[in-house]
Design a protein around this motif. Structure first.
Motif, PDB file in Angstrom:
ATOM      1  N   LEU A 190       0.837  -1.204   0.000  1.00 12.28           N
ATOM      2  CA  LEU A 190       0.000   0.000   0.000  1.00 12.28           C
ATOM      3  C   LEU A 190       0.875   1.259   0.000  1.00 12.28           C
ATOM      4  O   LEU A 190       0.615   2.209  -0.748  1.00 12.28           O
ATOM      5  N   LEU A 206      -1.885  -6.453  -1.914  1.00 13.01           N
ATOM      6  CA  LEU A 206      -2.398  -5.810  -0.705  1.00 13.01           C
ATOM      7  C   LEU A 206      -3.828  -6.223  -0.409  1.00 13.01           C
ATOM      8  O   LEU A 206      -4.322  -6.047   0.702  1.00 13.01           O
ATOM      9  N   PRO A 249      -8.191   1.533  -0.588  1.00 11.50           N
ATOM     10  CA  PRO A 249      -7.197   1.626   0.482  1.00 11.50           C
ATOM     11  C   PRO A 249      -6.659   3.040   0.675  1.00 11.50           C
ATOM     12  O   PRO A 249      -6.389   3.447   1.802  1.00 11.50           O
ATOM     13  N   ILE A 263      -5.332  -1.512   5.193  1.00 10.60           N
ATOM     14  CA  ILE A 263      -5.217  -2.840   4.579  1.00 10.60           C
ATOM     15  C   ILE A 263      -6.355  -3.732   5.053  1.00 10.60           C
ATOM     16  O   ILE A 263      -7.000  -4.439   4.263  1.00 10.60           O
TER      17      ILE A 263
END
Ligand code: NA
Ligand code: NA
Lengths: 309, 164, 429
Positions: free
Chosen positions: B23, B59, C63, C275
């Protein structure tokens, strides 16, 4: 027998109306219901990249393959994606049909477990922009929306930058100047309303091609009665010619419509075309190196001769 | 905490860390892409494909098991939490075993798929040639550890938990 | 058809016994596919299920927007903005509550997730209202209701998931959410004013102090800049919505670094939290895709579409029926679960009826937003209750007048599509 037919196009797309759906109906009628179809359009049954696998795995029986999605399993078939070859859907379709009847393209499909019934192409990709793009010099350092590696190479061969942007985001990207130009099949332009955001559309360029192949799982196809097989192929040939012409006509209509809206639809001059073709030759050479082998050389030559009349 | 639990946690945490780094990598890459595009008119060309093919799957799947361990997978809470007697025990086991079976199937199929991509050297042509095997491999990895976690929890819950 | 109903019952059973929703949908979808097509094809569907649903650039918005929200909250940025709003209008009757709504709008424009927003409001706005003798039920209700704005006001995770599930332009959805979001906020302020006039639940706050208000306002500046940067990047063509989310993360990080309000461990927690949410969402998207695949092969979608295209019922009746089902689902389920369960059927139906995909997306989002406030499962009320210690029952009671307003806004959106579509048509023509 009821066959599950997968398709990544929506039912309103010209390729479906004049091609897929039309062929299915014709086959159902001609075989008196011996063969019927359950149609799964718009990637309902499998994603566009998974259609070939889906046929092999029995999820589907038939699929309209977007051949460029399967460059891994069908590398030679991806020759149709190269820029600078066919000039109309009818011309490209005739060439493709010939190559699907016998030769390496057909063998490759058979090796992948499916039998090609018929194939056709989209009219060649054109360039849409907010200014007139002609010879390669006009393209230098522009951000061009391309899809797939061949098109990215095409943009690069003219000194531009190929950029991947998801279809639904292209409109905003062009409008806001994120993209300078778009390589697009004209038939799909209204679907994304791109005519609202560009001012110039080329009419006779050949910035890449796109082919569809209607493919049936081979063991299933071989189990069908011979007359049914023949009917499917015969009607397929008819459909291929028909859908190609329908697309060419529709492009004519679209261009006229856009022209009346004040968009400049322009012909590239012979000099420009020659210069472009010269630049884009690198794309074909790159393709040949990537695929490798004698096969790619032969396929490229045959494709060139079939599209050069 | 027994040894298996310890090892399992270690594996889960490692994969989770990899996902977190993924990420951070996405955020850095996209920002670099935008900035370079603005300043030098040169995009980070590999950004889009790297993100889509490798970082996003990584991810999104590597932490599957860790998220399950933390109770992060959304479940309804309208039914009773625990049921008494043998029926309650069956429900409790089935709740873990059925998903374990399902994810075992997912693991097997996606691992086979990734294996095929490695074996045939499958490549996605793009700005560079991307080996697809690595892109496909993260899903079976994440799902596989989740299967181990689910099976482990089936057996753990039958013993009295002394850590609570 | 009988098999289909049996499998739906099985799905419900799994979910009631608290199997994670994603797992239940995947299992039932897989089993259904096996019954419908055979085991081999069913297994084949699994081979790239997770890859196909996660390997999508558009999905990175999820995210990244969550990370942005986590960073802003853990970096104390949101709490400071709330105080700034309160210092301006806290002195009138009901003013603190209205300031909370105003701060919710600002927060909503930065945060994509309503639980994050509610948690932030509950931690900062609620104590302030309590200190000024606001009734528990009003203070906690305002916090829960304000949090739902994050879902409609862009950026919004629900809108991103809707866009991903239905392949609708996320940029357009974002623009379309602005007016309905502001309309909702206005409606909520009206309700607060009404309650403040009729009851003593909302007394006056501290007297107005221009100096104090001005000083507090400087805390809004970084957030305002961030907002302009993120939204400006999208509409200025510098970045797509997904890329803008990355800009937002960088901006939030710069702000909290400048404020020196972040530690390395807080940063880690933020990334980890993002996450966690992403994995949960992608698992739902993947498993609902397997379930949707099963639905496709049952031809139920097909029959339903044929029914809607041949039925004599007016299309409005079908739409209202769908909205009602979504509302009922909202009583029991999380927003993402509702979207993933219902969109495979509802979206093609709405499209076949000729409705606009952007407008339908906002209506659906608004509807599931209402579900965040209704018992038995009202996620925002849960979060508010956990954070404030106010009993759930009290919060649900306090939420009632706001719910009526939310339903009124929904009816307005249904009756006047131009409320939703006016801004996108203006900006994208
Ligand atoms: Na928001
Ligand atoms: Na609810």
């Amino acid at each position: 027998e009821s066959l599950r037919l997968g398709d990544f196009q929506s039912t309103s797309h010209i390729v479906s109306v004049e091609g897929t759906t039309r062929w299915m109906t014709a086959v159902e009628e001609a075989t008196d219901g011996a063969v019927t179809f359950q149609h799964f359009p718009s990637q309902q049954a499998a994603k566009s990249k998974a259609q070939l696998d889906a046929v092999n795995n029995g999820i589907l029986d038939v699929a309209l393959l977007g051949v460029l999605y399967h460059a891994e399993a069908l590398p030679l078939n991806s020759v149709v994606g190269l820029p600078g070859f066919y000039g109309s859907a009818s011309q490209g379709t005739a060439a493709l049909q010939t190559m699907l009847k016998e030769g390496p393209l057909r063998d490759e499909l058979l090796a992948a477990g499916v039998t090609p019934i018929f194939g056709f192409v989209l009219p060649p990709y054109q360039v849409l922009a907010k200014k007139r793009l002609g010879a390669p010099a006009d393209w230098a350092a522009l951000d061009i929306r391309t899809s797939g590696s061949t098109q990215a190479m095409t943009a690069r061969s003219m000194g531009a930058v190929g950029i991947s942007i998801p279809g639904p985001e292209v409109y905003t990207a062009v409008e806001r100047g994120r993209l300078d130009a778009v390589l697009f099949p004209l038939a799909s332009v209204p679907g994304y309303k791109l005519n609202e955001v560009v001012s110039h559309i080329s009419t006779n360029g050949s910035f890449g091609g796109y082919s569809f192949v209607m493919a049936v799982r081979t063991d299933l196809f071989n189990g069908l009665p011979a007359d049914v097989q023949a009917k499917m192929i015969e009607l397929g040939d008819e459909t291929a010619t028909h859908v190609a012409k329908a697309q060419d006509d529709s492009v004519e209509g679209l261009l006229a419509e856009w022209k009346s809206q004040g968009i400049e639809t322009y012909d590239l001059s012979n000099d420009e075309l020659a210069a472009l073709r010269d630049s884009m030759k690198a794309v074909g050479e790159d393709w040949q190196t990537r695929i490798g082998g004698e096969g790619s050389h032969a396929v490229l030559n045959r494709y060139r001769s079939l599209t050069s009349n | 905490m027994n040894v298996i639990e310890k090892i399992l946690r270690k594996v889960e945490d490692t994969l989770h860390l990899a996902g977190c780094l993924g990420l951070v990598g996405v955020a850095v890459l996209i920002n670099a892409d935008i900035l370079l595009r603005l300043i030098a008119n040169r995009p980070v060309q590999i950004q889009f494909e790297l993100t889509e093919l490798y970082l996003m799957p990584a991810l999104a799947t590597l932490s599957l098991s860790r998220v399950f361990r933390d109770g992060g997978h959304l479940a309804l809470d309208i039914g009773p939490e625990t049921l008494p007697g043998i029926f309650g025990l069956v429900v409790e086991k089935a709740r873990l075993l059925l998903p374990a079976a399902f994810f075992a199937c997912v693991t097997y199929m996606s691992a086979k798929f990734a294996w095929g991509a490695f074996a045939h050297n499958e490549i996605e042509y793009g700005v560079i040639d991307w080996p697809l095997g690595w892109a496909y491999a993260v899903a079976p990895l994440g799902c596989g550890v989740l299967v181990l976690r689910l099976i482990h929890d089936v057996f753990r819950s039958s013993e009295p938990d002394l850590t609570r | 058809m009988l098999t289909f109903i049996a499998l739906l019952a099985l799905l419900a059973l799994f979910m009631v016994f608290r199997m994670p929703i994603a797992f239940a949908m995947g299992l039932v979808g897989f089993f259904g596919l096996a019954l419908q097509l055979g085991w081999r094809p069913a297994f084949a569907v699994l081979e790239r299920a997770f890859f196909d649903s996660s390997s999508s650039f558009i999905l990175v918005a999820i995210p990244l927007f969550i990370l942005m929200a986590e960073l802003l909250t853990s970096g104390d940025v949101t709490r400071r903005a709330i105080f700034a709003c309160q210092s301006w209008i806290g002195h009138v009757k009901g003013g603190l509550a209205m300031a909370t709504v105003a701060a919710s709008v600002i927060l909503a424009a930065l945060v994509g997730s309503s639980t994050a927003s509610t948690a932030a409001m509950a931690a900062s706005a609620y104590p302030e209202m309590r200190n000024h003798n606001y009734a528990d039920r009003l203070a906690a209700a305002v916090v829960s209701v304000g949090g739902t704005l994050a879902v409609v006001v862009p950026p919004s995770i629900v809108l991103v998931v809707y866009g991903v599930l239905t392949e609708t332009s996320i940029g357009k959805l974002f623009i379309a959410g602005i007016v309905p979001g502001l309309l909702t906020a206005t409606g909520l302020a009206v309700v607060i004013k009404f309650i403040a006039m009729r009851t003593d639940q909302a007394p006056k706050g501290d007297p107005f102090d221009l100096g104090k208000a001005a000083r507090a306002s400087r805390h809004i500046i970084p957030m305002a800049l961030l907002m302009v940067a993120v939204i400006g990047a999208i509409y200025g063509g510098i970045a797509s919505p997904s890329e803008a989310a990355a800009l937002g993360v960088m901006g939030s990080l710069l702000i909290i670094l400048a404020q020196r309000t972040i530690s390395f461990s807080a940063f880690n927690r933020s990334v980890s939290g993002a996450i966690r949410a992403t994995v949960m969402i992608v698992t739902i998207v993947t498993c609902s895709a397997i379930f949707a695949n099963y639905l496709v092969f049952t031809r139920i979608t097909h029959s339903l579409l044929e029914f809607t295209s041949t039925t004599e019922l007016p299309r409005e009746a079908i739409l209202i029926f769908m909205v009602l089902i979504l509302l009922v689902m909202g009583m029991f389920m999380d927003q993402l679960a509702i979207l993933s369960l219902s969109m495979p059927l509802a979206f093609p139906t709405a499209m076949a009826l000729g409705y606009d995909p952007i407008w339908f997306g906002i209506v659906v989002t608004k509807t599931v937003e209402i579900g965040l406030l209704t018992p038995p499962l009202g996620l925002n009320a849960y979060v508010a209750s956990a954070q404030t210690g106010v009993p759930l029952r009290t919060i649900f009671k306090g939420v009632v007048p706001f719910l009526l307003m939310e339903v009124l806004v929904l009816v307005l959106l249904l009756c006047f599509p131009q409320i939703t579509l006016w801004l996108p048509s203006l900006m994208l023509k």
